[in-house]
Scaffold this active site. Structure first.
Site, PDB file in Angstrom:
ATOM      1  N   HIS A   1       8.724  -5.525   9.774  1.00  0.00           N
ATOM      2  CA  HIS A   1       9.073  -6.911  10.050  1.00  0.00           C
ATOM      3  C   HIS A   1       7.883  -7.664  10.641  1.00  0.00           C
ATOM      4  O   HIS A   1       7.156  -7.094  11.450  1.00  0.00           O
ATOM      5  CB  HIS A   1      10.237  -6.947  11.044  1.00  0.00           C
ATOM      6  CG  HIS A   1      10.754  -8.317  11.302  1.00  0.00           C
ATOM      7  ND1 HIS A   1      11.462  -9.033  10.354  1.00  0.00           N
ATOM      8  CD2 HIS A   1      10.634  -9.126  12.386  1.00  0.00           C
ATOM      9  CE1 HIS A   1      11.763 -10.212  10.863  1.00  0.00           C
ATOM     10  NE2 HIS A   1      11.277 -10.294  12.085  1.00  0.00           N
TER      11      HIS A   1
ATOM     12  N   GLU B   1      10.887  -6.110   3.312  1.00  0.00           N
ATOM     13  CA  GLU B   1      11.948  -5.515   4.131  1.00  0.00           C
ATOM     14  C   GLU B   1      13.336  -5.857   3.599  1.00  0.00           C
ATOM     15  O   GLU B   1      14.300  -5.141   3.850  1.00  0.00           O
ATOM     16  CB  GLU B   1      11.817  -5.935   5.594  1.00  0.00           C
ATOM     17  CG  GLU B   1      12.119  -7.386   5.861  1.00  0.00           C
ATOM     18  CD  GLU B   1      11.974  -7.749   7.349  1.00  0.00           C
ATOM     19  OE1 GLU B   1      12.536  -7.029   8.184  1.00  0.00           O
ATOM     20  OE2 GLU B   1      11.294  -8.744   7.654  1.00  0.00           O
TER      21      GLU B   1
ATOM     22  N   CYS C   1      -8.302  -4.759 -21.586  1.00  0.00           N
ATOM     23  CA  CYS C   1      -7.927  -4.942 -20.182  1.00  0.00           C
ATOM     24  C   CYS C   1      -9.091  -5.490 -19.363  1.00  0.00           C
ATOM     25  O   CYS C   1      -8.951  -6.471 -18.634  1.00  0.00           O
ATOM     26  CB  CYS C   1      -7.437  -3.619 -19.612  1.00  0.00           C
ATOM     27  SG  CYS C   1      -7.076  -3.726 -17.857  1.00  0.00           S
TER      28      CYS C   1
END
Ligand code: NDP
Length: 461
Positions: free
Chosen positions: A434, A439, A42
């Site tokens: 928003h 959303e 990794c």
């Protein structure tokens, strides 16, 4: 009999280091053996450098977008050698951090290749070490024999060490590594052809994601070949890809991304009667026990779910069980979120539609498919796709899937809801932030479709 150590871990990758440090935190005397660089796949040759190369590609996208947002065009070009030098410095820094973490945790790092020579006994660099528990955490390496002649091709390890990118590249494989690297290097100016054998790349992922990823890859300049060569032939500095229909494709560079094999060869597992499976993986039970008393295995060497966070979680939970007196709670691998760092990327958690149907659910599928504000502003074509797989009877959310900018970040956060057993109504009751893309997951009102339960009954004649 007194042992030199309470735990000897074979492999100082993400899983092995996590297990060793947690065991030491419980007061165990621990040695971790590593023959290569500390940090494992990794950190040294996988997730981390790949993500750094993805950032390079994303910055190129941002530069191309910038003039649409009022910036004067700038003449910048990508130089792989400069990236490679910066990457080498960063992986060296991270390796140093890992070494310090081991030292600070009082875990003894023994450098060399380990070989099990008998019960509780490991030989490394001429030393015989004895441990009450042995932990096999040796990871996996690129498979090289999927197709005749492919052994001479580069792997992702090699690609990440390049100091110059080729003009053209064939990528063989349709899994994580294939689509990620194809996507990234295509953005960096390489002409990429993707050779894969399934109808679409990313077998096993939700079909709606796969169907949208394919055109997104094409829009990124990748040629989807939809077949794999039967034979690869090296001719000087050129690779010839021989296809089943007799056609031959010529490339200066081939990336072999046909899967990874567990690192079990030469470990001496047979000394303890541990038989590896057909893939070379060490079989373990739910408690991560191998067939030999006192020997456990975690991470990619078990070939269960080859993801870094899985290996780390396995390592910690095992150390807690062996030295902290806590029962080992098997991981919830079904709900585990994962990401594919294509451009645009994928984030996914829980069941895909086919898996949910196979598990006997009747489904409501909620979807959003839109052009994000950033693209719409200048007429860009990249889209985002979001999908919730919901049990139609209980309203439980079973799966969350997204293809689009920021998908890995969004789905990681939403996977908490999945773990908590959220219903679709819980999503509806959550106020949106928003303007964001995320959303849209809260604003899916009507199901795009209802999918009836698969009937296992034969219909009457
Ligand atoms: P994968 O298992 O994801 O994909 C292997 C690919 O090779 C598949 O498309 C498979 O095709 C193809 N293949 C295998 N054998 C042959 C063959 N004989 N002929 C033709 N095609 C073949 O492996 P990767 O190497 O991409 O990645 C290894 C693992 O590492 C992944 O499973 C993943 O767990 C992990 N990983 C995770 C990442 C992340 O979390 N973002 C990133 C990179 C790796 P088919 O599907 O048809 O079998």
């Amino acid at each position: 009999m007194p042992f030199d150590f309470d735990l000897i871990t074979l492999g100082a990758g993400s899983g092995g280091v996590a297990a060793s440090r947690r065991a030491a935190a419980h007061g165990a005397r621990v040695a971790v053996i590593e023959g290569s660089r500390v940090g494992g796949t990794c950190v040294i040759r996988g997730c981390v450098p790949k993500k750094l190369l993805m950032y390079a590609a994303q910055l190129g996208d941002a530069l191309r977008e910038a003039p649409h947002y009022g910036w004067s065009p700038a003449a910048l070009s990508f130089e792989m050698a400069r990236w490679a030098a910066a990457k080498a410095a960063e992986t060296a820094r991270l390796e140093g951090v890992y070494r310090q973490l081991l030292e600070g945790s009082k875990v003894e790092l023994v450098e060399g290749w380990a070989r099990i020579t008998g019960p509780h006994t490991v030989e490394v660099a001429g030393r015989q070490l004895t441990g009450k528990h042995l932990l096999v955490a040796t990871g996996a390496s690129p498979s090289r024999d999927a197709i005749e002649g492919l052994a001479g091709a580069a792997t992702s390890d090699d690609l990440l060490d390049l100091t110059a990118l080729p003009d053209r590249m064939a990528v063989v494989g349709g899994g994580y590594i294939a689509v990620e690297f194809a996507s990234i290097v295509a953005r960096l100016g390489v002409q990429v052809s993707l050779f894969y054998r399934a109808g679409l790349p990313l077998r096993g992922f939700d079909e709606d994601l796969r169907q949208r990823l394919a055109p997104a890859l094409e829009a990124g300049g990748i040629r989807l070949m939809g077949a794999v060569p039967v034979r690869v032939q090296q001719q000087g500095a050129t690779f010839l890809l021989h296809m089943a229909d007799g056609t031959v494709h010529e490339y200066p560079f081939v990336l072999n991304a046909t899967g990874r094999r567990p690192n079990t060869r030469g470990l001496g597992l047979e000394t303890l009667g541990i038989e590896v499976d057909a893939q070379g993986a060490v079989p373990v039970d739910e408690q991560l026990r191998t067939s030999a008393q006192g020997v456990h295995a975690i991470g990619d060497v078990t070939h269960l779910k080859n993801l870094t966070p899985v290996a780390i979680a396995q390592g910690r939970t095992l150390a807690d069980a062996l030295f902290g007196g806590r029962p080992l709670r098997p991981l919830d691998l079904v709900n585990a979120a994962s990401a594919v760092f294509t451009l645009p990327p994928i984030g996914t958690a829980g069941l895909n539609e086919a898996q949910a149907l196979a598990a006997g659910h009747r489904l409501k599928i909620y979807e959003a498919d839109f052009r994000p504000m950033r693209q719409a502003f200048y007429g860009g074509s990249e889209r985002s796709y979001m999908k919730l797989v919901v049990d139609a009877d209980t309203d439980l959310v079973l799966g969350i899937h997204m293809l689009g900018a920021d998908a890995p970040e969004i789905v990681q956060s939403l996977s908490v809801a999945l773990t908590c057993g959220a219903t679709k109504q819980d999503f509806d009751h959550t106020l949106a932030v928003h303007p964001t893309a995320a959303e849209e997951f809260m604003l899916m009102r009507e199901p795009a479709r209802v999918v009836e339960r698969i009937s296992t009954m034969m219909s009457p004649m």
